[in-house]
Write a protein that holds these residues in place. Structure first.
Motif, PDB file in Angstrom:
ATOM      1  N   GLU A 133       3.004 -26.353 -22.020  1.00  0.00           N
ATOM      2  CA  GLU A 133       3.574 -27.701 -22.079  1.00  0.00           C
ATOM      3  C   GLU A 133       3.817 -28.293 -20.699  1.00  0.00           C
ATOM      4  O   GLU A 133       3.696 -29.502 -20.505  1.00  0.00           O
ATOM      5  CB  GLU A 133       4.891 -27.693 -22.867  1.00  0.00           C
ATOM      6  CG  GLU A 133       4.685 -27.640 -24.361  1.00  0.00           C
ATOM      7  CD  GLU A 133       5.998 -27.790 -25.129  1.00  0.00           C
ATOM      8  OE1 GLU A 133       6.909 -28.490 -24.640  1.00  0.00           O
ATOM      9  OE2 GLU A 133       6.075 -27.219 -26.222  1.00  0.00           O
ATOM     10  N   ASP A 134       4.131 -27.439 -19.706  1.00  0.00           N
ATOM     11  CA  ASP A 134       4.396 -27.934 -18.356  1.00  0.00           C
ATOM     12  C   ASP A 134       3.115 -28.156 -17.555  1.00  0.00           C
ATOM     13  O   ASP A 134       3.164 -28.507 -16.374  1.00  0.00           O
ATOM     14  CB  ASP A 134       5.347 -26.997 -17.607  1.00  0.00           C
ATOM     15  CG  ASP A 134       4.757 -25.617 -17.351  1.00  0.00           C
ATOM     16  OD1 ASP A 134       3.565 -25.371 -17.676  1.00  0.00           O
ATOM     17  OD2 ASP A 134       5.484 -24.760 -16.813  1.00  0.00           O
ATOM     18  N   GLY A 135       1.946 -27.944 -18.179  1.00  0.00           N
ATOM     19  CA  GLY A 135       0.666 -28.163 -17.513  1.00  0.00           C
ATOM     20  C   GLY A 135       0.120 -26.944 -16.799  1.00  0.00           C
ATOM     21  O   GLY A 135      -1.026 -26.943 -16.355  1.00  0.00           O
ATOM     22  N   LEU A 182     -11.970 -28.318 -11.500  1.00  0.00           N
ATOM     23  CA  LEU A 182     -11.269 -27.313 -12.302  1.00  0.00           C
ATOM     24  C   LEU A 182     -11.358 -27.648 -13.784  1.00  0.00           C
ATOM     25  O   LEU A 182     -11.044 -28.767 -14.188  1.00  0.00           O
ATOM     26  CB  LEU A 182      -9.801 -27.264 -11.861  1.00  0.00           C
ATOM     27  CG  LEU A 182      -8.840 -26.442 -12.701  1.00  0.00           C
ATOM     28  CD1 LEU A 182      -9.235 -24.964 -12.707  1.00  0.00           C
ATOM     29  CD2 LEU A 182      -7.416 -26.630 -12.179  1.00  0.00           C
ATOM     30  N   HIS A 183     -11.755 -26.656 -14.573  1.00  0.00           N
ATOM     31  CA  HIS A 183     -11.934 -26.832 -16.020  1.00  0.00           C
ATOM     32  C   HIS A 183     -11.319 -25.647 -16.747  1.00  0.00           C
ATOM     33  O   HIS A 183     -11.556 -24.495 -16.376  1.00  0.00           O
ATOM     34  CB  HIS A 183     -13.417 -26.923 -16.358  1.00  0.00           C
ATOM     35  CG  HIS A 183     -14.189 -27.780 -15.401  1.00  0.00           C
ATOM     36  ND1 HIS A 183     -14.201 -29.156 -15.484  1.00  0.00           N
ATOM     37  CD2 HIS A 183     -14.927 -27.458 -14.313  1.00  0.00           C
ATOM     38  CE1 HIS A 183     -14.948 -29.636 -14.493  1.00  0.00           C
ATOM     39  NE2 HIS A 183     -15.391 -28.623 -13.769  1.00  0.00           N
ATOM     40  N   VAL A 184     -10.535 -25.940 -17.784  1.00  0.00           N
ATOM     41  CA  VAL A 184      -9.903 -24.886 -18.581  1.00  0.00           C
ATOM     42  C   VAL A 184     -10.287 -25.072 -20.039  1.00  0.00           C
ATOM     43  O   VAL A 184     -10.134 -26.166 -20.594  1.00  0.00           O
ATOM     44  CB  VAL A 184      -8.362 -24.916 -18.442  1.00  0.00           C
ATOM     45  CG1 VAL A 184      -7.705 -23.932 -19.399  1.00  0.00           C
ATOM     46  CG2 VAL A 184      -7.953 -24.621 -17.007  1.00  0.00           C
ATOM     47  N   PHE A 185     -10.786 -23.986 -20.645  1.00  0.00           N
ATOM     48  CA  PHE A 185     -10.960 -23.983 -22.094  1.00  0.00           C
ATOM     49  C   PHE A 185      -9.644 -23.476 -22.661  1.00  0.00           C
ATOM     50  O   PHE A 185      -9.243 -22.331 -22.428  1.00  0.00           O
ATOM     51  CB  PHE A 185     -12.113 -23.083 -22.549  1.00  0.00           C
ATOM     52  CG  PHE A 185     -12.294 -23.118 -24.041  1.00  0.00           C
ATOM     53  CD1 PHE A 185     -12.939 -24.187 -24.648  1.00  0.00           C
ATOM     54  CD2 PHE A 185     -11.771 -22.113 -24.842  1.00  0.00           C
ATOM     55  CE1 PHE A 185     -13.076 -24.247 -26.030  1.00  0.00           C
ATOM     56  CE2 PHE A 185     -11.902 -22.159 -26.219  1.00  0.00           C
ATOM     57  CZ  PHE A 185     -12.556 -23.225 -26.816  1.00  0.00           C
ATOM     58  N   ASP A 186      -8.952 -24.347 -23.380  1.00  0.00           N
ATOM     59  CA  ASP A 186      -7.662 -24.024 -23.971  1.00  0.00           C
ATOM     60  C   ASP A 186      -7.919 -23.398 -25.342  1.00  0.00           C
ATOM     61  O   ASP A 186      -8.359 -24.086 -26.271  1.00  0.00           O
ATOM     62  CB  ASP A 186      -6.824 -25.303 -24.090  1.00  0.00           C
ATOM     63  CG  ASP A 186      -5.457 -25.045 -24.668  1.00  0.00           C
ATOM     64  OD1 ASP A 186      -4.717 -24.211 -24.110  1.00  0.00           O
ATOM     65  OD2 ASP A 186      -5.125 -25.673 -25.697  1.00  0.00           O
ATOM     66  N   GLY A 227      -5.488 -34.727 -11.962  1.00  0.00           N
ATOM     67  CA  GLY A 227      -4.083 -35.078 -11.771  1.00  0.00           C
ATOM     68  C   GLY A 227      -3.272 -34.797 -13.023  1.00  0.00           C
ATOM     69  O   GLY A 227      -2.055 -34.736 -12.988  1.00  0.00           O
ATOM     70  N   GLN A 228      -3.947 -34.630 -14.110  1.00  0.00           N
ATOM     71  CA  GLN A 228      -3.417 -34.197 -15.399  1.00  0.00           C
ATOM     72  C   GLN A 228      -4.609 -33.666 -16.201  1.00  0.00           C
ATOM     73  O   GLN A 228      -5.751 -33.869 -15.819  1.00  0.00           O
ATOM     74  CB  GLN A 228      -2.726 -35.337 -16.151  1.00  0.00           C
ATOM     75  CG  GLN A 228      -3.663 -36.472 -16.515  1.00  0.00           C
ATOM     76  CD  GLN A 228      -2.921 -37.617 -17.189  1.00  0.00           C
ATOM     77  OE1 GLN A 228      -1.717 -37.746 -17.066  1.00  0.00           O
ATOM     78  NE2 GLN A 228      -3.640 -38.447 -17.903  1.00  0.00           N
ATOM     79  N   TRP A 229      -4.338 -32.978 -17.301  1.00  0.00           N
ATOM     80  CA  TRP A 229      -5.433 -32.421 -18.102  1.00  0.00           C
ATOM     81  C   TRP A 229      -6.050 -33.501 -18.975  1.00  0.00           C
ATOM     82  O   TRP A 229      -5.341 -34.222 -19.673  1.00  0.00           O
ATOM     83  CB  TRP A 229      -4.940 -31.266 -18.968  1.00  0.00           C
ATOM     84  CG  TRP A 229      -4.516 -30.085 -18.152  1.00  0.00           C
ATOM     85  CD1 TRP A 229      -3.247 -29.595 -17.999  1.00  0.00           C
ATOM     86  CD2 TRP A 229      -5.360 -29.264 -17.354  1.00  0.00           C
ATOM     87  NE1 TRP A 229      -3.261 -28.530 -17.155  1.00  0.00           N
ATOM     88  CE2 TRP A 229      -4.554 -28.294 -16.741  1.00  0.00           C
ATOM     89  CE3 TRP A 229      -6.728 -29.255 -17.085  1.00  0.00           C
ATOM     90  CZ2 TRP A 229      -5.052 -27.312 -15.887  1.00  0.00           C
ATOM     91  CZ3 TRP A 229      -7.226 -28.282 -16.238  1.00  0.00           C
ATOM     92  CH2 TRP A 229      -6.401 -27.323 -15.655  1.00  0.00           C
TER      93      TRP A 229
END
Length: 181
Positions: free
Chosen positions: A104-106, A126-130, A141-143
């Protein structure tokens, strides 16, 4: 396409990193596994053991790491070496791909979160698979939800040891989408 110019950087752990390595190997992409003496690897091809001096170049205050990740990291030799190794991965690759859980906090859960924070500090794509939402996100700057591609010849593959089927499929699809002829 000539894949000999591409290099994947990981630390050879089970789960996400092993899967990134397996996918790279299928295409003939070089893989470099950073590690340190005494560290148990799941994937041990092209291992570069970092000596004490090399590890120290990636040194960080455990207090700072704890603050940045909104969790407590205790001063242990192994944790410090893991964080130092992650520094070398992120410093070597231009683009960073991670599989994990965005909080939740990023931040991103676990030690994987350090790779994410370093990528932000080094201004790396930067890339994240959640895994919980089964979607890729790019840091701007945000997801922001996205469909990333491997666009640079040096890239990092990192993430959770507890890779879900969705995470495994996301890594495989990333390589397919990035390198289809």
């Amino acid at each position: 396409m000539d894949f000999s110019n591409y290099t994947l950087y990981t630390s050879g752990l089970k789960g996400s990193e092993a899967t990134f390595g397996e996918e790279a190997e299928k295409l003939g992409i070089q893989e470099v596994v950073y590690s340190f003496e005494g560290h148990k690897l799941y994937r041990d091809k092209n291992v570069r053991i970092l000596d004490k001096n090399q590890l120290e170049r990636g040194d960080i205050s455990m207090e700072l790491a704890s603050r940045m990740l909104n969790r407590t990291y205790y001063e242990t030799d192994k944790i410090r070496k893991v964080l130092q190794t992650i520094f070398h991965m992120i410093n070597s690759g231009h683009q960073v791909f991670v599989v994990g859980s965005i909080q939740e906090d990023g931040s991103v859960k676990g030690g994987t979160g350090w790779a994410v924070e370093l990528a932000k500090m080094f201004n790396r794509p930067l890339h994240v698979f959640d895994q919980p939402t089964k979607a890729w996100y790019t840091w701007k700057g945000q997801w922001q939800e996205d469909s990333p591609r491997i666009e640079y010849e040096t890239f990092v593959g990192s993430g959770t040891r507890y890779l879900s089927d969705a995470g495994r499929n996301a890594i495989s699809q990333l390589f397919i989408d990035s390198f289809k002829s």
